[in-house]
Design a protein around this motif. Structure first.
Motif, PDB file in Angstrom:
ATOM      1  N   PRO A 262       0.835  -1.213   0.000  1.00  0.00           N
ATOM      2  CA  PRO A 262       0.000   0.000   0.000  1.00  0.00           C
ATOM      3  C   PRO A 262       0.863   1.254   0.000  1.00  0.00           C
ATOM      4  O   PRO A 262       2.022   1.240   0.421  1.00  0.00           O
ATOM      5  N   PRO A 263       0.307   2.380  -0.473  1.00  0.00           N
ATOM      6  CA  PRO A 263       1.062   3.638  -0.474  1.00  0.00           C
ATOM      7  C   PRO A 263       1.454   4.061   0.938  1.00  0.00           C
ATOM      8  O   PRO A 263       0.722   3.832   1.901  1.00  0.00           O
ATOM      9  N   HIS A 264       2.615   4.682   1.037  1.00  0.00           N
ATOM     10  CA  HIS A 264       3.063   5.219   2.325  1.00  0.00           C
ATOM     11  C   HIS A 264       3.043   6.748   2.334  1.00  0.00           C
ATOM     12  O   HIS A 264       3.294   7.364   3.359  1.00  0.00           O
ATOM     13  N   LYS A 265       2.711   7.353   1.184  1.00  0.00           N
ATOM     14  CA  LYS A 265       2.687   8.808   1.096  1.00  0.00           C
ATOM     15  C   LYS A 265       1.590   9.230   0.118  1.00  0.00           C
ATOM     16  O   LYS A 265       1.389   8.589  -0.921  1.00  0.00           O
ATOM     17  N   TYR A 266       0.918  10.348   0.493  1.00  0.00           N
ATOM     18  CA  TYR A 266      -0.149  10.880  -0.358  1.00  0.00           C
ATOM     19  C   TYR A 266       0.060  12.379  -0.552  1.00  0.00           C
ATOM     20  O   TYR A 266       0.512  13.076   0.370  1.00  0.00           O
ATOM     21  N   LEU A 267      -0.257  12.857  -1.732  1.00  0.00           N
ATOM     22  CA  LEU A 267      -0.285  14.289  -2.028  1.00  0.00           C
ATOM     23  C   LEU A 267      -1.707  14.650  -2.438  1.00  0.00           C
ATOM     24  O   LEU A 267      -2.310  13.978  -3.294  1.00  0.00           O
ATOM     25  N   TRP A 268      -2.226  15.731  -1.829  1.00  0.00           N
ATOM     26  CA  TRP A 268      -3.574  16.203  -2.154  1.00  0.00           C
ATOM     27  C   TRP A 268      -3.475  17.509  -2.919  1.00  0.00           C
ATOM     28  O   TRP A 268      -2.776  18.437  -2.509  1.00  0.00           O
ATOM     29  N   PHE A 269      -4.181  17.573  -4.044  1.00  0.00           N
ATOM     30  CA  PHE A 269      -4.223  18.773  -4.872  1.00  0.00           C
ATOM     31  C   PHE A 269      -5.633  19.347  -4.768  1.00  0.00           C
ATOM     32  O   PHE A 269      -6.613  18.657  -5.075  1.00  0.00           O
ATOM     33  N   ILE A 270      -5.716  20.624  -4.327  1.00  0.00           N
ATOM     34  CA  ILE A 270      -7.008  21.284  -4.118  1.00  0.00           C
ATOM     35  C   ILE A 270      -7.085  22.498  -5.036  1.00  0.00           C
ATOM     36  O   ILE A 270      -6.175  23.331  -5.072  1.00  0.00           O
ATOM     37  N   ARG A 271      -8.191  22.584  -5.777  1.00  0.00           N
ATOM     38  CA  ARG A 271      -8.436  23.716  -6.671  1.00  0.00           C
ATOM     39  C   ARG A 271      -9.777  24.332  -6.285  1.00  0.00           C
ATOM     40  O   ARG A 271     -10.822  23.720  -6.451  1.00  0.00           O
ATOM     41  N   GLN A 272      -9.712  25.588  -5.748  1.00  0.00           N
ATOM     42  CA  GLN A 272     -10.915  26.284  -5.310  1.00  0.00           C
ATOM     43  C   GLN A 272     -10.934  27.685  -5.895  1.00  0.00           C
ATOM     44  O   GLN A 272     -10.022  28.484  -5.634  1.00  0.00           O
ATOM     45  N   LYS A 285      -7.090   8.902   4.027  1.00  0.00           N
ATOM     46  CA  LYS A 285      -8.288   9.711   4.201  1.00  0.00           C
ATOM     47  C   LYS A 285      -7.928  11.092   4.721  1.00  0.00           C
ATOM     48  O   LYS A 285      -7.009  11.234   5.533  1.00  0.00           O
ATOM     49  N   LYS A 286      -8.671  12.102   4.244  1.00  0.00           N
ATOM     50  CA  LYS A 286      -8.411  13.474   4.680  1.00  0.00           C
ATOM     51  C   LYS A 286      -9.730  14.208   4.851  1.00  0.00           C
ATOM     52  O   LYS A 286     -10.663  14.044   4.065  1.00  0.00           O
ATOM     53  N   HIS A 287      -9.778  15.041   5.901  1.00  0.00           N
ATOM     54  CA  HIS A 287     -10.978  15.805   6.222  1.00  0.00           C
ATOM     55  C   HIS A 287     -10.815  17.219   5.677  1.00  0.00           C
ATOM     56  O   HIS A 287      -9.845  17.917   5.979  1.00  0.00           O
ATOM     57  N   PHE A 288     -11.771  17.650   4.853  1.00  0.00           N
ATOM     58  CA  PHE A 288     -11.777  18.989   4.278  1.00  0.00           C
ATOM     59  C   PHE A 288     -12.965  19.759   4.865  1.00  0.00           C
ATOM     60  O   PHE A 288     -14.098  19.273   4.865  1.00  0.00           O
ATOM     61  N   SER A 289     -12.691  20.978   5.357  1.00  0.00           N
ATOM     62  CA  SER A 289     -13.739  21.787   5.980  1.00  0.00           C
ATOM     63  C   SER A 289     -13.965  23.073   5.185  1.00  0.00           C
ATOM     64  O   SER A 289     -13.155  23.467   4.351  1.00  0.00           O
ATOM     65  N   ASN A 290     -15.113  23.723   5.511  1.00  0.00           N
ATOM     66  CA  ASN A 290     -15.489  24.995   4.893  1.00  0.00           C
ATOM     67  C   ASN A 290     -15.418  24.908   3.368  1.00  0.00           C
ATOM     68  O   ASN A 290     -14.747  25.696   2.700  1.00  0.00           O
ATOM     69  N   ILE A 291     -16.130  23.951   2.825  1.00  0.00           N
ATOM     70  CA  ILE A 291     -16.129  23.727   1.386  1.00  0.00           C
ATOM     71  C   ILE A 291     -16.871  24.862   0.680  1.00  0.00           C
ATOM     72  O   ILE A 291     -17.936  25.304   1.128  1.00  0.00           O
ATOM     73  N   VAL A 292     -16.272  25.348  -0.393  1.00  0.00           N
ATOM     74  CA  VAL A 292     -16.897  26.389  -1.203  1.00  0.00           C
ATOM     75  C   VAL A 292     -17.197  25.813  -2.580  1.00  0.00           C
ATOM     76  O   VAL A 292     -16.682  24.761  -2.964  1.00  0.00           O
ATOM     77  N   ARG A 293     -18.032  26.543  -3.313  1.00  0.00           N
ATOM     78  CA  ARG A 293     -18.381  26.095  -4.649  1.00  0.00           C
ATOM     79  C   ARG A 293     -17.145  26.129  -5.567  1.00  0.00           C
ATOM     80  O   ARG A 293     -16.148  26.768  -5.256  1.00  0.00           O
ATOM     81  N   ASP A 294     -17.237  25.428  -6.681  1.00  0.00           N
ATOM     82  CA  ASP A 294     -16.148  25.347  -7.663  1.00  0.00           C
ATOM     83  C   ASP A 294     -14.892  24.758  -7.032  1.00  0.00           C
ATOM     84  O   ASP A 294     -13.776  25.272  -7.229  1.00  0.00           O
ATOM     85  N   THR A 295     -15.064  23.665  -6.265  1.00  0.00           N
ATOM     86  CA  THR A 295     -13.928  22.982  -5.646  1.00  0.00           C
ATOM     87  C   THR A 295     -13.677  21.665  -6.381  1.00  0.00           C
ATOM     88  O   THR A 295     -14.599  20.886  -6.600  1.00  0.00           O
ATOM     89  N   SER A 296     -12.411  21.431  -6.753  1.00  0.00           N
ATOM     90  CA  SER A 296     -11.992  20.191  -7.406  1.00  0.00           C
ATOM     91  C   SER A 296     -10.817  19.599  -6.639  1.00  0.00           C
ATOM     92  O   SER A 296      -9.997  20.345  -6.083  1.00  0.00           O
ATOM     93  N   LEU A 297     -10.743  18.247  -6.620  1.00  0.00           N
ATOM     94  CA  LEU A 297      -9.702  17.563  -5.870  1.00  0.00           C
ATOM     95  C   LEU A 297      -9.044  16.495  -6.727  1.00  0.00           C
ATOM     96  O   LEU A 297      -9.676  15.895  -7.600  1.00  0.00           O
ATOM     97  N   SER A 298      -7.766  16.250  -6.436  1.00  0.00           N
ATOM     98  CA  SER A 298      -7.024  15.146  -7.018  1.00  0.00           C
ATOM     99  C   SER A 298      -6.011  14.684  -5.977  1.00  0.00           C
ATOM    100  O   SER A 298      -5.590  15.470  -5.120  1.00  0.00           O
ATOM    101  N   CYS A 299      -5.640  13.389  -6.040  1.00  0.00           N
ATOM    102  CA  CYS A 299      -4.649  12.885  -5.092  1.00  0.00           C
ATOM    103  C   CYS A 299      -3.604  12.063  -5.818  1.00  0.00           C
ATOM    104  O   CYS A 299      -3.848  11.527  -6.907  1.00  0.00           O
ATOM    105  N   MET A 300      -2.436  11.967  -5.213  1.00  0.00           N
ATOM    106  CA  MET A 300      -1.327  11.183  -5.742  1.00  0.00           C
ATOM    107  C   MET A 300      -0.882  10.201  -4.667  1.00  0.00           C
ATOM    108  O   MET A 300      -0.697  10.586  -3.513  1.00  0.00           O
ATOM    109  N   ALA A 301      -0.739   8.930  -5.048  1.00  0.00           N
ATOM    110  CA  ALA A 301      -0.331   7.882  -4.118  1.00  0.00           C
ATOM    111  C   ALA A 301       1.049   7.368  -4.516  1.00  0.00           C
ATOM    112  O   ALA A 301       1.348   7.207  -5.703  1.00  0.00           O
ATOM    113  N   GLN A 302       1.867   7.073  -3.486  1.00  0.00           N
ATOM    114  CA  GLN A 302       3.238   6.641  -3.734  1.00  0.00           C
ATOM    115  C   GLN A 302       3.600   5.478  -2.812  1.00  0.00           C
ATOM    116  O   GLN A 302       3.321   5.499  -1.620  1.00  0.00           O
TER     117      GLN A 302
END
Length: 475
Positions: A262-272, A285-302
């Protein structure tokens, strides 16, 4: 070769007994594999005839008789033979299609049974032990995607003339695979190995592999083994704990990767709202708060073998209507009592379900209709309007829109109808007067001096000397 080996083995295992000049070398025990044949090694002096018997306290059940086959016991008939040459003293017995019924069978050889002899051949017996053999599978411990994968399936059998067939039970995830067969004689029995080679793929991970040995009357399978293939992340995706989220709320997002380990490192890309951020994490797993409209996410596993990034995922952020505006058609100033169309537009998720129109009369707000557009007749004292947009989340309203209404203070109705005809009459009268004046002016104009030649002619008599001269021809 097989017989020679058996005879060599026999020299080590047999009990030598010499009776009346005959020496017989046979082992005390022989291990037979069920489903194949068994060879009972036997060596003696050159002989004329040989029989084999099953040991019995009272009887002499015949196991093999090359001359009188009808005397052979029914259960051995057609299954036994002696292939060695009598002149060489080879009395080896072969029994085909060994079954569990042959287990602990005791046999002994009788040389030249037609001769008168006091040799006690039954004192030198061979016990046949029958075993059921299953194939054994061996797989290398460390398997990496893209590298050579090798597995061996092997079995022991007791008859070179009737070997079992080995078959691999596997899926098609192995690429460019081949098989290799190998047979070898080991301690009076035979070793058969079937090797599988190919290029490992990640699709093989956690799959089960086995092999089977097919004998004449039955098939034996090996134990199943689960493959452990190491590979870098091949598929990475963003998984949301819920499909929709209200603006301002929080959400748990998981980065799901197909990899081993399994991956031991993650990168989260947030576009708001066209702003980009990158966050590191060791948790999937990651907790994101105060979500606004026009939000996009991507992640990288290593993991230790490589890295892979997911596609971008747009969050379904729901919010009440925003940016509500009113447009007017036609635009610009409009005459009083004319018709105009008001249109209400907004930005909302989910879509607006209801539009409501209001007229602002001082401090009062009067409801006047529903729908995206509203047709009204404007007046000077009712020209401030606004709309409200409503969806499942809430309600929003536009700013009041002021209509520029054009109107007259008094007698606008009379002048608006008569004035065009009055102006037309004035224009016609002025045109007639100007035309008459120009005609009169032209009539009273005196000619210039150079224009008097013809205007000053006086009437003369025809008999004038001037005419006589003009009319007389030259002589």
């Amino acid at each position: 070769m097989a017989v020679a080996h058996l005879l060599r083995l026999l020299s080590l295992m047999t009990v030598l007994q010499q009776v009346n000049g005959f020496s017989i070398r046979v082992p005390k025990t022989v291990v037979a594999v069920e489903g194949t044949c068994v060879m009972v090694p036997c060596q003696t002096d050159p002989y004329e005839r040989v029989n084999w018997y099953q040991y019995h306290n009272l009887k002499y059940p015949i196991v093999y008789d090359g001359f009188y086959t009808h005397n052979v016991e029914q259960k051995f008939r057609g299954r036994t033979k002696v292939l060695g040459k009598a002149a060489e003293g080879n009395c080896t017995l072969t029994i085909d299609n060994v079954s569990t019924a042959d287990h602990n069978l005791r046999v002994y050889v009788w040389i030249n049974p037609d001769s008168q002899t006091t040799q006690k051949f039954h004192d030198q017996t061979v016990t046949i032990s029958v075993e059921r053999k299953a194939p054994v599978i061996y797989i290398q411990k460390q398997i990496v995607e893209g590298e050579i994968f090798q597995a061996n399936c092997s079995i022991i059998y007791s008859c070179p003339s009737l070997p079992p067939s080995l078959q691999w039970n596997l899926n098609t995830f192995l690429e460019n695979y081949t098989f290799m067969d190998f047979h070898m004689e080991v301690h009076g029995q035979w070793f058969y190995k079937k090797t599988l080679r190919g290029v490992a793929t990640y699709l093989m991970n956690n799959s089960r592999i086995s092999c089977s040995a097919k004998f004449k009357t039955f098939t034996m399978g090996s134990q199943q083994m689960t493959l452990n293939i190491s590979y870098k992340p091949v598929t990475v995706r963003v998984k949301k704990e819920k499909k929709v989220v209200a603006e301002g709320d929080s959400i748990m997002i998981e980065c799901v990767a197909n990899s081993n380990p399994p991956p031991h490192k993650y990168l989260w890309f947030i576009r708001q709202l066209d702003q980009h951020k990158i966050e590191n994490s060791t948790q999937s797993k990651k907790h994101f708060s105060n979500i606004v409209r026009d939000t996009s996410l991507s992640c990288m596993a290593q993991n230790a073998l490589g890295v892979q990034q997911s596609i971008w995922v747009d969050l379904d952020v729901q919010y009440s209507p925003k940016n509500i505006t009113v447009s007017v058609s036609p635009s610009g100033p409009v005459p009083e009592n004319s018709n105009v169309t008001l249109t209400c537009s907004s930005n909302a998720n989910p879509a607006v379900e209801n539009y409501m129109w209001y007229r602002a009369d001082g401090d009062q707000e009067n409801f006047i209709g529903t729908g995206t557009s509203l047709n009204i007749k404007v007046s000077r004292d009712r020209r401030r309007f606004f709309c409200k947009a409503e969806n499942q989340i809430g309600v929003g309203r536009s700013n009041p829109t002021h209509l520029d209404v054009q109107y007259c203070e008094t007698h606008c109705g009379f002048y608006s109808g008569v004035l065009p005809w009055v102006l037309a009459g004035v224009f016609f009268s002025v045109s007639v007067i100007c035309a008459a004046f120009l005609w009169k002016v032209q009539k009273n104009v005196k000619p210039q001096e150079e224009d008097r030649t013809y205007m000053s002619l006086n009437r003369r008599n025809v008999g004038s000397s001037e005419y006589d001269v003009i009319n007389t021809a030259p002589k």
